[in-house]
Design an enzyme around this catalytic site. Structure first.
Site, PDB file in Angstrom:
ATOM      1  N   LYS A   1      33.176 -90.426 -28.910  1.00 37.22           N
ATOM      2  CA  LYS A   1      34.641 -90.318 -28.799  1.00 37.22           C
ATOM      3  C   LYS A   1      35.251 -89.569 -29.979  1.00 37.22           C
ATOM      4  O   LYS A   1      36.283 -89.980 -30.513  1.00 37.22           O
ATOM      5  CB  LYS A   1      35.274 -91.698 -28.613  1.00 37.22           C
ATOM      6  CG  LYS A   1      34.883 -92.361 -27.275  1.00 37.22           C
ATOM      7  CD  LYS A   1      35.715 -93.596 -26.984  1.00 37.22           C
ATOM      8  CE  LYS A   1      35.376 -94.245 -25.651  1.00 37.22           C
ATOM      9  NZ  LYS A   1      33.988 -94.759 -25.539  1.00 37.22           N
ATOM     10  N   ARG A   2      34.635 -88.475 -30.380  1.00 37.27           N
ATOM     11  CA  ARG A   2      35.188 -87.668 -31.447  1.00 37.27           C
ATOM     12  C   ARG A   2      36.292 -86.772 -30.897  1.00 37.27           C
ATOM     13  O   ARG A   2      36.406 -86.560 -29.680  1.00 37.27           O
ATOM     14  CB  ARG A   2      34.100 -86.822 -32.112  1.00 37.27           C
ATOM     15  CG  ARG A   2      32.928 -87.620 -32.721  1.00 37.27           C
ATOM     16  CD  ARG A   2      33.365 -88.624 -33.761  1.00 37.27           C
ATOM     17  NE  ARG A   2      32.268 -89.148 -34.553  1.00 37.27           N
ATOM     18  CZ  ARG A   2      31.853 -90.412 -34.576  1.00 37.27           C
ATOM     19  NH1 ARG A   2      32.428 -91.334 -33.823  1.00 37.27           N
ATOM     20  NH2 ARG A   2      30.856 -90.779 -35.372  1.00 37.27           N
TER      21      ARG A   2
END
Lengths: 307, 307
Positions: free
Chosen positions: B106-107
């Protein structure tokens, strides 16, 4: 609470300024890279060593002037495990020098996963009968897209450990408006997020009058900053985008409260790569840290002349 | 392209299923932790060793049944550097076993920072004359809150390295609607994000007919999944929330295209902690990996009976 220490240090040093430690290899002088590669090879370890030596010199040259640093973890993560070791070493070194560390990690997930991120960066993990603080930053940046139950594990850790967060509200990049500016019930989404920041922080107000839940609002959007300042009166605003991204000091006044507090302005490339730019080029490559020191002094003067 | 391999492996194994390797310590049998702590102490290294032994046993027991695994990096990051070393070791081990690895990271950030994350997780970094692939997952999950210029560095790396991403569109958690469901120009924000996913992937269609830019849509919101399936016809949908979070197999049909492809369903706790739950309790603590294998078989049958 780290938010009280941040407010104190900004006042004591008269510097609402944070230096972004975002060391891309292109910003690091050749002689540092040469030495690091000679010792550790052209490898992840070599790159990480170059980053570490670069960071250390800049921190040594600027620590007495500034309240805080903001290492951008992506710049360390790109060098794998050795890079992340240097993220941790940099965090510890800065704290030993009395600086507050804002981990620019932009994490955010759901429930137990956000809790794991919060433990990793701000809190502690329990292993058997012992506890450890893995990265132990003073603040972390948090992405709000997943909503309150993604943020709550972070505010829980702020409560338990006296730490703080800065929630992304309106980011400094050109396409930040694509989703953040979309109108929802007659006002932009970033205002709704700003209102939630105000709510999330309501139970976490420090002695300084500001909450442990701050906000990120880009210097490149001062008109929105003006509105958000009022929507979140108790939130410290972390303002990226000054300098290299085009934000100007005269635009920053709106991010501060009338008392001249409540905002901290970040500069990354403008400080750490000052040696590559015209007004500081005379310091030369070897003088990169002195160039950073001068750039910090100039930035503080520039910002203070407008708040 | 990894998306072609994913589609192939799903068909070959007749299993649109991914196992989430999210090893919180509470899910790991005592005898594994005891052994790891005896060897490495009650320490970050001890916890990481327990995670590694747990992961390895589950992967060994399930690899022939499934196309992919999804390690949630937060669960490794909470054990600091030793934890992240095990994230990397797990990724490599799974790939050696022929599995695709979806790094649930989830960058998401802006410009050069997103580029650094993309290099870290999917691409390569250049150090002097050499290149390295630091974490080298096959896919990564990406947060879209910062807009197109935060996502583009990831799609650039997908193009260059044949990798893929899954962009958060509608997450499975209870408060995901707080921002994602807000109405923008007469339709919810998640639809707008879904439309962008379709656009971002338009130039990255694999031989399988699906794009390298997929989407995350929670099993807990099937009605929204039905709409999003049509908004993003070329996007593979990664569907979390089955099982432990309450998503049911009969609700999953809407995430698949009429050909029965285009979605992959994740289960984490339902598989890796199967030994702790009623239908698999008879395997006992020592039989945790066999319990996971049986839970995978049951999950595949359950899902295939409804697609």
């Amino acid at each position: 609470m780290t938010i009280d220490r941040l407010a104190e240090e900004i006042s004591r040093k008269n510097a609402p300024v944070v230096v972004g430690l975002d060391p891309n290899l292109t910003l690091i002088p050749e002689f540092i890279k040469r030495k690091a590669y000679a010792e550790f090879g052209e490898s992840l370890e070599g790159a990480a060593e170059a980053v570490w030596q670069f960071n250390k010199a800049i921190v040594d040259a600027t620590a007495d002037l500034i309240p805080a640093v903001k290492p951008q973890i992506a710049m360390y993560e790109q060098f794998g495990i050795p890079g992340l070791e240097v993220f941790k070493r940099t965090t510890q070194y800065c704290q030993e020098k009395g600086l507050l560390v804002i981990g620019d990690v932009k994490r955010g997930d759901i429930g137990s996963t956000s809790a794991a991120y919060a433990a990793a960066h701000l809190g502690q993990v329990k292993i058997g009968s012992k506890t450890f603080a893995p990265f132990d930053e003073d603040f972390a940046t948090v992405n709000p897209y997943l909503g309150s139950d993604g943020v709550k594990p972070f505010t829980d850790v702020c409560q338990a450990c006296g730490k703080g967060i800065f929630v992304l509200v309106k980011t400094s990049n050109p396409s930040s408006g694509e989703f953040q500016d979309r109108e929802v019930d007659g006002r932009p989404l970033y205002e709704l997020v700003g209102q939630k920041v105000d709510e999330w922080g309501a139970g976490l107000i420090g002695k300084c009058g500001y909450s442990a839940v701050g906000a990120v609002v880009g210097a490149t959007y001062p008109e929105m900053g003006r509105v958000l300042r009022k929507v979140m009166p108790k939130a410290f605003i972390l303002v990226p985008g000054y300098g290299a991204q085009g934000g100007k000091a005269e635009d920053l006044k709106v991010f501060f409260n009338p008392d001249g507090l409540g905002a901290i302005i970040n500069s990354s490339r403008g400080i750490i790569a000052a040696w590559k730019k015209e007004p500081y080029a005379h310091f030369g490559e070897e003088g990169f840290a002195d160039a950073s020191r001068q750039a910090v002094k100039d930035m503080i003067a520039d910002i203070n002349s407008h708040r």
